[in-house]
Write a protein that holds these residues in place. Structure first.
Motif, PDB file in Angstrom:
ATOM      1  N   GLU A   1      13.083  14.785  -8.085  1.00 47.69           N
ATOM      2  CA  GLU A   1      14.380  14.169  -7.811  1.00 47.69           C
ATOM      3  C   GLU A   1      15.381  14.565  -8.896  1.00 47.69           C
ATOM      4  OE1 GLU A   1      13.476  10.056  -5.817  1.00 47.69           O
ATOM      5  OE2 GLU A   1      11.878  10.462  -7.251  1.00 47.69           O
TER       6      GLU A   1
ATOM      7  N   THR B   1      -6.842   0.142  -6.377  1.00 50.90           N
ATOM      8  CA  THR B   1      -5.451   0.592  -6.486  1.00 50.90           C
ATOM      9  C   THR B   1      -4.768   0.574  -5.131  1.00 50.90           C
ATOM     10  OG1 THR B   1      -3.992   2.365  -7.224  1.00 50.90           O
ATOM     11  CG2 THR B   1      -6.058   3.036  -6.189  1.00 50.90           C
ATOM     12  N   ARG B   2      -3.440   0.463  -5.169  1.00 52.01           N
ATOM     13  CA  ARG B   2      -2.668   0.488  -3.926  1.00 52.01           C
ATOM     14  C   ARG B   2      -2.341   1.915  -3.490  1.00 52.01           C
ATOM     15  NH1 ARG B   2       1.734  -3.971  -6.054  1.00 52.01           N
ATOM     16  NH2 ARG B   2       0.391  -5.799  -5.916  1.00 52.01           N
ATOM     17  N   VAL B   3      -2.666   2.884  -4.314  1.00 51.08           N
ATOM     18  CA  VAL B   3      -2.317   4.273  -4.005  1.00 51.08           C
ATOM     19  C   VAL B   3      -3.456   4.890  -3.204  1.00 51.08           C
ATOM     20  CG1 VAL B   3      -1.646   6.506  -4.959  1.00 51.08           C
ATOM     21  CG2 VAL B   3      -0.980   4.392  -6.131  1.00 51.08           C
ATOM     22  N   ALA B   4      -3.178   5.110  -1.936  1.00 47.58           N
ATOM     23  CA  ALA B   4      -4.239   5.482  -0.995  1.00 47.58           C
ATOM     24  C   ALA B   4      -4.971   6.750  -1.425  1.00 47.58           C
ATOM     25  CB  ALA B   4      -3.646   5.649   0.396  1.00 47.58           C
TER      26      ALA B   4
ATOM     27  N   LYS C   1       1.492  10.667   0.433  1.00 49.44           N
ATOM     28  CA  LYS C   1       0.946  11.547  -0.599  1.00 49.44           C
ATOM     29  C   LYS C   1       2.004  11.857  -1.663  1.00 49.44           C
ATOM     30  CE  LYS C   1      -1.969  14.871  -2.171  1.00 49.44           C
ATOM     31  NZ  LYS C   1      -3.206  14.557  -2.864  1.00 49.44           N
ATOM     32  N   ARG C   2       3.261  11.951  -1.221  1.00 54.64           N
ATOM     33  CA  ARG C   2       4.341  12.314  -2.147  1.00 54.64           C
ATOM     34  C   ARG C   2       5.063  11.046  -2.566  1.00 54.64           C
ATOM     35  NH1 ARG C   2       6.069  17.268  -3.103  1.00 54.64           N
ATOM     36  NH2 ARG C   2       4.977  17.980  -1.248  1.00 54.64           N
ATOM     37  N   LEU C   3       5.104  10.758  -3.849  1.00 54.34           N
ATOM     38  CA  LEU C   3       5.664   9.501  -4.349  1.00 54.34           C
ATOM     39  C   LEU C   3       7.035   9.755  -4.955  1.00 54.34           C
ATOM     40  CD1 LEU C   3       2.465   8.054  -6.066  1.00 54.34           C
ATOM     41  CD2 LEU C   3       3.272   7.688  -3.727  1.00 54.34           C
ATOM     42  N   SER C   4       7.967   8.856  -4.670  1.00 51.07           N
ATOM     43  CA  SER C   4       9.337   9.045  -5.147  1.00 51.07           C
ATOM     44  C   SER C   4       9.854   7.771  -5.802  1.00 51.07           C
ATOM     45  CB  SER C   4      10.241   9.442  -3.979  1.00 51.07           C
ATOM     46  OG  SER C   4      10.225   8.427  -2.995  1.00 51.07           O
TER      47      SER C   4
ATOM     48  N   ALA D   1       7.578  13.494  -5.952  1.00 47.73           N
ATOM     49  CA  ALA D   1       8.801  14.024  -5.339  1.00 47.73           C
ATOM     50  C   ALA D   1       9.729  14.400  -6.493  1.00 47.73           C
ATOM     51  CB  ALA D   1       9.444  12.956  -4.468  1.00 47.73           C
TER      52      ALA D   1
ATOM     53  N   GLN E   1       0.831  -1.199   0.000  1.00 55.00           N
ATOM     54  CA  GLN E   1       0.000   0.000   0.000  1.00 55.00           C
ATOM     55  C   GLN E   1       0.870   1.255   0.000  1.00 55.00           C
ATOM     56  OE1 GLN E   1      -3.627  -0.319  -0.159  1.00 55.00           O
ATOM     57  NE2 GLN E   1      -2.631  -2.204  -0.807  1.00 55.00           N
ATOM     58  N   GLN E   2       0.528   2.198  -0.851  1.00 59.87           N
ATOM     59  CA  GLN E   2       1.293   3.437  -0.939  1.00 59.87           C
ATOM     60  C   GLN E   2       0.466   4.543  -0.281  1.00 59.87           C
ATOM     61  OE1 GLN E   2       2.300   2.579  -5.345  1.00 59.87           O
ATOM     62  NE2 GLN E   2       4.129   3.541  -4.503  1.00 59.87           N
ATOM     63  N   THR E   3       0.723   4.718   0.987  1.00 61.53           N
ATOM     64  CA  THR E   3      -0.106   5.626   1.768  1.00 61.53           C
ATOM     65  C   THR E   3       0.425   7.056   1.775  1.00 61.53           C
ATOM     66  OG1 THR E   3       1.130   4.954   3.728  1.00 61.53           O
ATOM     67  CG2 THR E   3      -0.922   3.804   3.312  1.00 61.53           C
TER      68      THR E   3
ATOM     69  N   ALA F   1       2.710   4.977 -10.421  1.00 63.61           N
ATOM     70  CA  ALA F   1       1.844   5.096  -9.238  1.00 63.61           C
ATOM     71  C   ALA F   1       1.105   6.431  -9.186  1.00 63.61           C
ATOM     72  CB  ALA F   1       2.676   4.905  -7.970  1.00 63.61           C
ATOM     73  N   LEU F   2       1.671   7.469  -9.761  1.00 61.14           N
ATOM     74  CA  LEU F   2       0.972   8.762  -9.761  1.00 61.14           C
ATOM     75  C   LEU F   2      -0.390   8.648 -10.436  1.00 61.14           C
ATOM     76  CD1 LEU F   2       3.929  11.169 -10.620  1.00 61.14           C
ATOM     77  CD2 LEU F   2       2.476  11.320  -8.586  1.00 61.14           C
ATOM     78  N   TRP F   3      -0.495   7.683 -11.331  1.00 61.92           N
ATOM     79  CA  TRP F   3      -1.761   7.484 -12.037  1.00 61.92           C
ATOM     80  C   TRP F   3      -2.462   6.205 -11.574  1.00 61.92           C
ATOM     81  CZ3 TRP F   3       2.328  10.116 -13.980  1.00 61.92           C
ATOM     82  CH2 TRP F   3       2.067  11.401 -14.477  1.00 61.92           C
ATOM     83  N   GLY F   4      -2.020   5.686 -10.436  1.00 61.88           N
ATOM     84  CA  GLY F   4      -2.701   4.520  -9.853  1.00 61.88           C
ATOM     85  C   GLY F   4      -2.410   3.214 -10.552  1.00 61.88           C
TER      86      GLY F   4
ATOM     87  N   PRO G   1      -1.845  12.001  -6.078  1.00 60.25           N
ATOM     88  CA  PRO G   1      -0.611  12.083  -5.310  1.00 60.25           C
ATOM     89  C   PRO G   1       0.343  13.080  -5.962  1.00 60.25           C
ATOM     90  CG  PRO G   1      -0.746  10.026  -6.521  1.00 60.25           C
ATOM     91  CD  PRO G   1      -2.056  10.711  -6.710  1.00 60.25           C
ATOM     92  N   VAL G   2       1.370  13.411  -5.237  1.00 60.25           N
ATOM     93  CA  VAL G   2       2.296  14.470  -5.662  1.00 60.25           C
ATOM     94  C   VAL G   2       3.655  13.844  -5.961  1.00 60.25           C
ATOM     95  CG1 VAL G   2       3.424  16.603  -4.920  1.00 60.25           C
ATOM     96  CG2 VAL G   2       1.068  16.104  -4.210  1.00 60.25           C
TER      97      VAL G   2
ATOM     98  N   LYS H   1       7.176   5.982  -8.968  1.00 59.00           N
ATOM     99  CA  LYS H   1       6.209   7.091  -8.944  1.00 59.00           C
ATOM    100  C   LYS H   1       5.553   7.302 -10.304  1.00 59.00           C
ATOM    101  CE  LYS H   1       9.442  10.899  -9.767  1.00 59.00           C
ATOM    102  NZ  LYS H   1      10.356  11.754  -9.044  1.00 59.00           N
TER     103      LYS H   1
ATOM    104  N   LEU I   1      -5.756   7.851  -4.159  1.00 56.45           N
ATOM    105  CA  LEU I   1      -6.627   7.715  -5.326  1.00 56.45           C
ATOM    106  C   LEU I   1      -7.837   6.828  -5.047  1.00 56.45           C
ATOM    107  CD1 LEU I   1      -3.882   7.228  -8.092  1.00 56.45           C
ATOM    108  CD2 LEU I   1      -5.340   9.241  -7.765  1.00 56.45           C
TER     109      LEU I   1
ATOM    110  N   HIS J   1      -5.260   9.791 -16.614  1.00 59.74           N
ATOM    111  CA  HIS J   1      -6.589   9.418 -16.120  1.00 59.74           C
ATOM    112  C   HIS J   1      -7.671   9.807 -17.113  1.00 59.74           C
ATOM    113  CE1 HIS J   1      -4.834   9.444 -11.849  1.00 59.74           C
ATOM    114  NE2 HIS J   1      -5.112   8.209 -12.171  1.00 59.74           N
TER     115      HIS J   1
END
Lengths: 429, 135
Positions: free
Chosen positions: B9, B72-75, A168-171, B7, A164-166, A178-181, B4-5, A175, B77, B101
């Motif tokens: 890098e 999805t695993r992305v909380a 908010k900021r994904l790295s 990071a 689970q990716q809980t 995952a940014l788009w699920g 989600p946002v 990412k 969303l 999306h």
């Protein structure tokens, strides 16, 4: 999926011809633990370590040998472990790691079996999963690093939802999807959509395939559903499954389990004196690929699987028509059809797998595809495909024993972009 | 939908800086004349880092395929499930793929093969990410 492993030992190049060690390594024993779900935290009788000791003892018993005859252990320690994310602290001292609890290293297993460190010529935890562990362990025997070894594959299952990716900021690299699920089986759902657009077919055919896998799985004594599922899984149940990544539903995903499988590998020469009739290794082949962009396309998956198939068969000096038992990986159901078409088993060409599923693929019939039941039929042990292939060649698969010839077999694991396959033979080349 | 946002890098700083300016850029190796996405520390073809540059692209593409996310695993969303995640192939090089999306397209009603163009959505103050809409 990033695989961090050494590659020098791999047989991963096409055009090298027949493997020079073909037939010199044999499987002499196999053993399995019970298969259950959600380790009851703190129950050390059911920990992955306890199950690994049990599996190893059963494998040695099957081979008719004792622990003092083991001089090598190869483990793919497991997908859980220290860095995976148990949300609890370590247990009270002497516990300072997850070793023996949610992962099992070669060294831990040796201690658990009472094998003194100086008795082991070779102990390694290098392979990240069973598909590569097989080739790695086979090479250890073929190159004399060990003469008789245990190859262990433990796979754990703890409480809670995984991955689970809980935050908010994904790295990091993940990412981008995952940014788009785009997680879990998204890639394979996308590929299945593309597959049916190109070639036709539907989930109705997959339903027949899954129902047959679950049927085969019920004939595996240690399979997760065996004894838990009172009646055969039906096409209707499959089609009613809730979507995860549509069009993939719950039943296209394998079930995480807590279990351990173990195999005794030795030289063909030594195997002659052990309890079981040896099953010989005709080849192993590995394949690592890198996707071109952010997502693995169907074209890429097909190309990579075809490359794996060519290398696997070439090294064995066989054509696919020679292969009797075929147990490719099915951790998402789509994988199986991609492997089936890539190898061309029973004449299945690109785009024909779903039509093939309409035929008789039962173990009693002429096309006993995935006679093991695979991961879908037995749980995510990743061992059923190997164990079944060996048992089919031995003639000890019980109610799963195929009615067709069972002199050769292939099993392999895991993804199109990273995998290893083994060719097994009932006879010496 | 709430997203989600990212990071920001080292490898992708230029990508996000361009997005914040309303531009879509793709990492390009001038030695290989080859684009790559996602951004990486080195060229995935020649392995070198000295020739990597940010190349502006038109922001046009085509829907290559999709799936619908029901679990999805992305909380962040999850409250928007089910939702589409489409794969977009870039006009300049269809091997280069983005995700989207497809705002406004109902879940499961994705017109595969349709032309799309990039838009930018703010996911937190000052941070834009590329999205795609039907052209």
């Amino acid at each position: 999926m990033t695989i961090n492993t050494q590659t020098g030992w791999m047989r991963n190049r096409l055009g090298e011809g027949v493997w020079k060690n073909r037939g010199k390594v044999a499987v002499a024993g196999l053993g399995h633990s019970p298969v259950d779900r959600r380790w009851e935290t703190g129950n050390f009788d059911k920990s992955l370590g306890a199950y690994s000791i049990l599996a190893a003892q059963r494998a040695m018993e099957d081979a008719g040998i004792t622990a003092d005859q083991i001089d090598g252990i190869v483990s793919a320690p497991g997908p859980l472990g220290d860095n995976w994310g148990p949300s609890r602290p370590y247990f009270a001292p002497p516990y300072d790691s997850e070793d023996g609890i949610t992962k099992v290293t070669a060294e831990w297993l040796a201690r658990g079996l009472g094998i003194a460190p100086d008795k082991l010529k070779f102990a390694s935890n290098e392979p990240p999963y069973i598909g590569l562990a097989w080739g790695y362990a086979i090479e250890a025997i073929a190159t004399g690093k060990a003469s008789t070894l245990l190859m262990l594959y433990p796979t754990g299952n703890i409480e809670g939802r995984y991955h689970q990716q809980t935050e908010k900021r994904l790295s990091g690299a993940t990412k981008w999807p995952a940014l788009w699920g785009w997680t879990g089986g998204s890639t394979y759902a996308y590929q299945f959509n593309e597959y049916t657009r190109r070639y036709g077919g539907s989930k109705a055919e997959v339903a027949r395939f899954v129902a047959n896998l679950r049927r085969n799985g019920l004939m595996v004594p240690w399979g997760y559903y065996t004894g838990r599922q009172q009646k055969e899984f039906t096409v209707e149940e499959y089609l009613a499954g809730r979507f995860i990544n549509e069009p993939l539903n719950l039943y296209d995903n394998d079930l995480p389990v807590n279990a351990s499988g173990c195999y005794v590998l030795t030289t063909a020469e030594r195997a002659k004196d052990m309890k079981q009739k040896p099953v010989y290794i005709w080849n192993h082949a590995e394949h690592l690929a890198t996707m071109r962009s952010t997502v693995q396309t169907l074209d890429e998956a097909q190309d990579w699987c075809e490359a794996s198939a060519r290398k696997t068969l070439e090294g064995a000096g066989l054509s696919v028509a020679d292969i009797d038992i075929f147990n490719p990986y099915d951790g998402f159901t789509l994988f199986a059809q991609t492997w089936l078409e890539a190898f061309g088993w029973h004449g299945v060409k690109k785009g024909e797998a779903l039509e093939f599923y309409k035929g008789d693929i039962s173990v009693e019939g002429p096309h006993p595809f995935l006679s093991s039941g695979g991961n879908i039929g037995t749980g995510r042990t990743r061992t059923a495909i190997y164990t079944d292939t060996i048992e089919q060649l031995r003639g000890t698969a019980g109610p799963r024993q195929v009615r067709v010839r069972a002199d050769t077999g292939i099993a392999g694991c895991v993804l199109p972009q990273t995998n290893g396959h083994v060719v097994f033979g009932k006879h010496l080349p | 939908m709430a997203k989600p946002v990212p990071a920001v890098e080292d490898n992708d700083r230029g990508f996000w800086e361009a997005a914040n300016q309303g531009r879509l850029v793709v990492q390009n190796c001038s030695a290989c004349n080859r684009m790559q996405m996602p951004p990486m520390a080195t060229c995935s073809s020649c392995g070198k880092k000295d020739h990597l540059e940010w190349k502006d692209v038109r922001g046009r593409g085509r829907i290559n395929g999709y799936c619908v996310q029901h679990d999805t695993r992305v909380a962040s969303l999850r409250e928007d499930m089910p939702f589409n995640t489409a794969v977009i192939e870039l006009s300049e090089d269809p091997d280069i793929k983005f995700f989207s999306h497809l705002p406004g397209v109902p879940a499961g009603k994705v017109p595969v093969g349709a032309d799309v163009e990039v838009i930018f959505q703010e996911v937190e103050p000052g941070q834009m990410i590329p999205e795609w809409k039907l052209a």
